[in-house]
Design a protein around this motif. Structure first.
Motif, PDB file in Angstrom:
ATOM      1  N   ALA A 126       0.865  -1.183   0.000  1.00 42.56           N
ATOM      2  CA  ALA A 126       0.000   0.000   0.000  1.00 42.56           C
ATOM      3  C   ALA A 126       0.894   1.223   0.000  1.00 42.56           C
ATOM      4  CB  ALA A 126      -0.910  -0.005   1.214  1.00 42.56           C
ATOM      5  N   TRP A 127       1.531   1.468  -1.107  1.00 44.71           N
ATOM      6  CA  TRP A 127       2.543   2.508  -1.189  1.00 44.71           C
ATOM      7  C   TRP A 127       1.952   3.879  -0.951  1.00 44.71           C
ATOM      8  CZ3 TRP A 127       7.412   3.167  -0.700  1.00 44.71           C
ATOM      9  CH2 TRP A 127       8.279   2.117  -0.982  1.00 44.71           C
ATOM     10  N   GLY A 128       2.518   4.584  -0.064  1.00 43.82           N
ATOM     11  CA  GLY A 128       2.214   6.013   0.026  1.00 43.82           C
ATOM     12  C   GLY A 128       1.077   6.390   0.935  1.00 43.82           C
ATOM     13  N   LEU A 192      -9.711   2.574   7.379  1.00 44.86           N
ATOM     14  CA  LEU A 192      -8.928   2.440   6.146  1.00 44.86           C
ATOM     15  C   LEU A 192      -8.371   1.031   5.987  1.00 44.86           C
ATOM     16  CD1 LEU A 192      -7.567   4.001   3.751  1.00 44.86           C
ATOM     17  CD2 LEU A 192      -5.664   4.410   5.273  1.00 44.86           C
ATOM     18  N   ILE A 193      -7.866   0.450   7.067  1.00 42.19           N
ATOM     19  CA  ILE A 193      -7.100  -0.778   6.868  1.00 42.19           C
ATOM     20  C   ILE A 193      -7.676  -2.019   7.534  1.00 42.19           C
ATOM     21  CG2 ILE A 193      -4.919   0.369   6.470  1.00 42.19           C
ATOM     22  CD1 ILE A 193      -4.236  -0.391   9.404  1.00 42.19           C
ATOM     23  N   VAL A 199      -5.351  -6.700   3.468  1.00 42.27           N
ATOM     24  CA  VAL A 199      -4.566  -6.651   4.713  1.00 42.27           C
ATOM     25  C   VAL A 199      -4.800  -7.923   5.512  1.00 42.27           C
ATOM     26  CG1 VAL A 199      -4.308  -5.455   6.908  1.00 42.27           C
ATOM     27  CG2 VAL A 199      -4.519  -4.147   4.807  1.00 42.27           C
ATOM     28  N   ILE A 200      -6.062  -8.336   5.609  1.00 42.65           N
ATOM     29  CA  ILE A 200      -6.370  -9.537   6.387  1.00 42.65           C
ATOM     30  C   ILE A 200      -5.690 -10.750   5.765  1.00 42.65           C
ATOM     31  CG2 ILE A 200      -8.263 -11.077   7.022  1.00 42.65           C
ATOM     32  CD1 ILE A 200      -9.960  -8.557   7.399  1.00 42.65           C
ATOM     33  N   ALA A 201      -5.755 -10.871   4.452  1.00 45.34           N
ATOM     34  CA  ALA A 201      -5.158 -12.034   3.799  1.00 45.34           C
ATOM     35  C   ALA A 201      -3.646 -12.048   3.958  1.00 45.34           C
ATOM     36  CB  ALA A 201      -5.525 -12.027   2.311  1.00 45.34           C
ATOM     37  N   ARG A 202      -3.057 -10.863   3.989  1.00 53.26           N
ATOM     38  CA  ARG A 202      -1.596 -10.813   4.075  1.00 53.26           C
ATOM     39  C   ARG A 202      -1.091 -11.004   5.499  1.00 53.26           C
ATOM     40  NH1 ARG A 202       1.626  -8.503   0.255  1.00 53.26           N
ATOM     41  NH2 ARG A 202       3.244  -9.526   1.454  1.00 53.26           N
ATOM     42  N   THR A 203      -1.933 -10.725   6.508  1.00 58.03           N
ATOM     43  CA  THR A 203      -1.394 -10.714   7.874  1.00 58.03           C
ATOM     44  C   THR A 203      -1.912 -11.842   8.755  1.00 58.03           C
ATOM     45  OG1 THR A 203      -3.104  -9.139   8.456  1.00 58.03           O
ATOM     46  CG2 THR A 203      -0.958  -8.240   7.953  1.00 58.03           C
TER      47      THR A 203
END
Lengths: 371, 221, 218
Positions: A126-128, A192-193, A199-203
């Motif tokens: 999530a760049w930036g 936002l997150i 985010v859930i899938a990655r963490t």
């Protein structure tokens, strides 16, 4: 079809110049396809022998060097070092200075956790945007530090037996406003997150740490509490004026990256609670102990280990004094260095893209890791 | 938590042959420590970790300390017969205390929320005898910290799974945290206007006096 | 519903994007160098030397006691004490720094020199655009570049400078208990002699100028 290709392992040297390694940190990773089978961290690119510099500088002269350990939290570092020296020399700290220290340390925790969330999201791709929102809030806290201590990051604010400059009423009002407005940012950031499917899938279920391993590996701070271990030095040691405040310790259940992320959000809410209480409780008074000399400070011979709950974990200072103006032994127990001990255990079996997320959730600063 | 004396006697009761000394710590901090002999240190620390009363399951800080060789000068009154008359003369005597390296462990309990119990181990000397048992099999947190001591002080930890240099580069030869470490003259030298400043700064820092009036003995030839 | 969380996040970014046109809170950046954020009064950068009066070198408060040189953690100060004495801002002869260099490529802005100075002679500056084309000599500030007037000090740190001035005036008043006008010059000279021959350490403990009793004017 489940045929498996047999081949050699691929060795990758990740870092030291990769943006998501948070500075100059390298990992020698062996990959089987995309899965990590071995990971060895390589340190020392920022090593400057901080401890030896401390052993040849006066007690006071080491204070500005501690700013440069974990350069996100110079206020907490100052407090840790001042606490150890005060214990070593048996110095009392006046009441107002104690409240000021709590206020500044909690403000420091707020901006550290906010920027960590931004970095972690940035590591996930999530760049930036989240990083910029986090930095916008962090900037407000840094402006407070600048108007009080004269510098945004290298505050050099605390002194043995007190603080350097007093905060006037106008500063307090500004700080109050920033703290009372902070939940707005947190609400927005959570929106936002935290429900974001990516985010859930990655963490979730990534980089799990069991409570037993976390304790044995000396993991401290939010990372330990994400594994469900109730160990916070603000409660356990009750240093400073923390016993006077009412706050809760957030605990995780799974010890995965999502819990570690949540732990920061929840801790920020508790910090805001502490800050609100501190603004109410603080009273005018002296901020320095007149018995402590600025020059020629010599603690009696002896040794001491003093520790505080820094935003990244237990920050400890071990000092041996031989009665002279410089410490005989000066050691820093750096939380982000020791939290890296089980990086390999956390990453094994995950993909190489997860390594960045796991590393990001540990919250390291290379100035402290390499010292 | 129990007093250090109680812990000491319990260790000695539990582990046959273990010799535990309490190292006092003067000064306001008042954190005395347990000095355990190298042979039984591992078993003793294991006892501290697993004992139901203590449960010191968390090893917070591991660090090394370098103590140089030193001589303590004393004047002793001696009776001697000079010219047939017995006289009392002051004679200067020197006691040589050999240097050693120390590893200091700060143990806490996350279950009982007490601590620290400070455990120290000493090497026999600063050269070939710089060996200590590793506590990494008991506490993972010692893994990197013992590597750091090996790197910066040159203590070899026996039983450590992966003892390599950690902060300095692998080809580096000396141990930079030792008190007698001399910086090489030739790394990354750059002529800066600052050199003159450093030269002058040396004048301000006198030789460090040691604790009991002893004089440091340099190990350099 | 999958994707609801992402949409929720998008709503936040949209709110911030639109909000940045209306709320100062949501757009905090400034367009440097055309626009500059104001510096707080306590801001510090690198040290400078304060002088009183109009002539920079004659009015330097520094008496070359070299305390800051000893205390400076990265040792970036270099002082050579003068052989002779010159009258200071109060008119009594003092040593002065023949050389006073600060290597600002080494200085880490910790302001310990300011805290230990018993003569209020060194203070922190606010200038921050200091880039140079050359790494070494260009960043070595000598006493001519470092000397800045007391009125400049009042300009950058008004509260602190007023405190310092009051303290110095009090110390000066304590030192001179109004001797007869005719006998003034020798008395001042004698007082100065007594003050300078006192060990520097004595001056340090109180953190202000050494307050020595003046010998009676005869």
């Amino acid at each position: 079809m489940s045929a498996r290709l047999e081949g050699e392992l691929l060795e990758v040297s990740m870092g030291p110049q990769h943006p998501s390694t948070h500075g100059v940190f390298r990992m020698n990773v062996a990959l089987d396809g995309e899965i990590v089978v071995k990971l060895k961290p390589v340190f020392g690119y920022l090593h400057r022998n901080h401890e030896q510099i401390g052993e040849r500088t006066s007690y006071l002269g080491t204070m500005p060097y501690t700013d440069r350990l974990d350069y996100f939290n110079s206020m907490s570092n100052n407090w840790g070092y001042a606490l150890a020296v005060e214990k070593l020399a048996g110095v009392e700290v006046p009441e107002r200075a104690q409240y000021l220290r709590v206020i500044l340390a909690e403000l420091s925790r707020l901006q550290n956790h906010a920027s960590l969330l931004g970095f972690l999201l940035s590591d996930m791709g999530a760049w930036g945007t989240p990083l910029m929102y986090a930095f916008r809030e962090r900037e407000k806290v840094l402006d407070l530090f600048e108007s009080l201590a004269g510098s945004r990051m290298m505050c050099d604010y605390m002194r043995f037996g007190g603080c350097r400059v007093d905060a006037d009423a106008a500063w307090m009002e500004r700080a109050k406003k920033i703290v009372y407005d902070f939940p707005r940012f947190l609400d927005e950031f959570e929106e936002l997150i935290l429900e974001n499917e990516i985010v859930i899938a990655r963490t979730q279920h990534v980089g799990r740490v069991s409570a037993e391993l976390a304790i044995s590996a000396g993991i401290t701070g939010p990372m330990l509490r994400a594994s469900g271990v109730n160990y916070d030095l603000r409660k356990v040691d009750g240093y400073g004026f923390y016993p006077r405040f009412k706050f809760r310790i957030p605990l995780g259940e799974h010890g995965d990256t999502y819990d570690r992320l949540m732990m920061r959000v929840l801790e920020m809410r508790e910090s805001i609670d502490i800050l609100k209480q501190a603004f109410e409780a603080i009273t005018p008074g002296p901020i320095t102990n007149p018995k402590v000399k600025v020059r020629g400070f010599r603690p009696p011979a002896g040794e001491c280990y003093g520790r505080i709950e820094g935003p990244k974990g237990e920050l400890g200072f071990y000092l041996i004094s031989d009665g002279t103006g410089t410490p005989y032994r000066y050691h820093v127990r750096a939380p982000s260095f020791i939290n890296l001990t089980i990086l390999e255990d956390m990453c094994l079996g995950h993909t190489v893209a997860d390594v960045m997320v796991i590393l990001g959730s540990i919250d390291i600063v290379m100035g402290e890791v390499d010292r | 938590m129990e007093s250090l004396e109680q812990i000491k006697s319990r260790i000695e009761a539990a582990i046959a042959g273990a010799s535990v000394t309490i190292v006092p710590n003067p000064g306001p901090a008042n954190q005395p420590s347990l000095l355990i002999d190298n042979e039984h240190a591992f078993a003793a620390v294991q006892f501290l970790r697993d004992d139901a009363e203590l449960r010191l399951d968390y090893c917070s800080s591991v660090t090394g300390v370098d103590w140089l060789d030193r001589t303590v000068k004393k004047t002793v009154k001696v009776k001697e017969i000079v010219d047939g008359v017995e006289k009392e003369i002051d004679r200067a005597e020197e006691e040589k205390i050999p240097g050693y390296l120390e590893a200091v462990y700060h143990l806490y309990s996350t279950v009982r929320k007490h601590g620290p119990v400070i455990v120290r181990m000493r090497t026999t000397d600063r050269l070939d005898g710089a060996h200590l048992p590793s506590m990494t099999p008991l506490y993972r947190s010692a893994e990197f910290q013992e590597r750091e001591i090996y790197d910066l002080y040159g203590v070899t930890f026996e039983g450590h799974p992966d003892l390599r240099r950690i902060l300095m580069w692998d080809e580096f030869e000396d141990h930079p945290m030792r008190k007698d470490y001399v910086q090489p003259d030739d790394f990354e030298y750059e002529p800066t206007p600052h050199d003159e400043v450093l030269e002058r700064a040396k004048e301000h820092y006198s030789e460090r006096p040691t604790i009991d009036g002893a004089e440091p003995v340099s190990t350099q030839p | 519903m999958t994707g609801a969380g992402i949409l929720k996040g998008m709503a936040v970014t949209a709110r911030n994007f639109v909000g940045s046109y209306f709320e100062k809170e949501r757009l905090t950046t400034v367009q440097y160098p055309e626009e500059r954020a104001p510096l707080p009064e306590n801001y510090r950068n690198f040290p400078f030397l304060v002088f009183d009066g109009d002539e920079a070198q004659a009015g330097l408060r520094c008496v070359a006691c070299q305390i800051c040189e000893k205390e400076c953690p990265p040792q970036c100060i270099y002082i050579v004490k003068s052989k002779d004495k010159k009258p200071d801002y109060m008119g009594k002869p003092q040593f002065y720094p023949a050389t006073f260099d600060i290597d600002i490529s080494v200085c880490m802005s910790c302001q310990i020199c300011v805290e230990v100075c018993p003569f209020d002679a060194i203070k922190m500056d606010k200038v921050y655009e200091l880039s140079r084309r050359e790494r070494f000599d260009a960043l070595l500030m000598d006493k001519h570049e470092l000397a800045k007037s007391n009125s400049y000090y009042h300009g950058i740190h008004p509260t602190e400078a007023t405190e310092v001035d009051t303290r110095l005036a009090e110390a000066a008043a304590k030192k001179k208990p109004a001797p007869p006008a005719t006998a003034a010059p020798p008395a001042v000279a004698a007082a100065a002699k007594a003050a300078t021959s006192a060990p520097a350490a004595e001056a340090v403990v109180s953190g202000t100028l050494p307050a020595k009793p003046t010998p009676p004017a005869t």
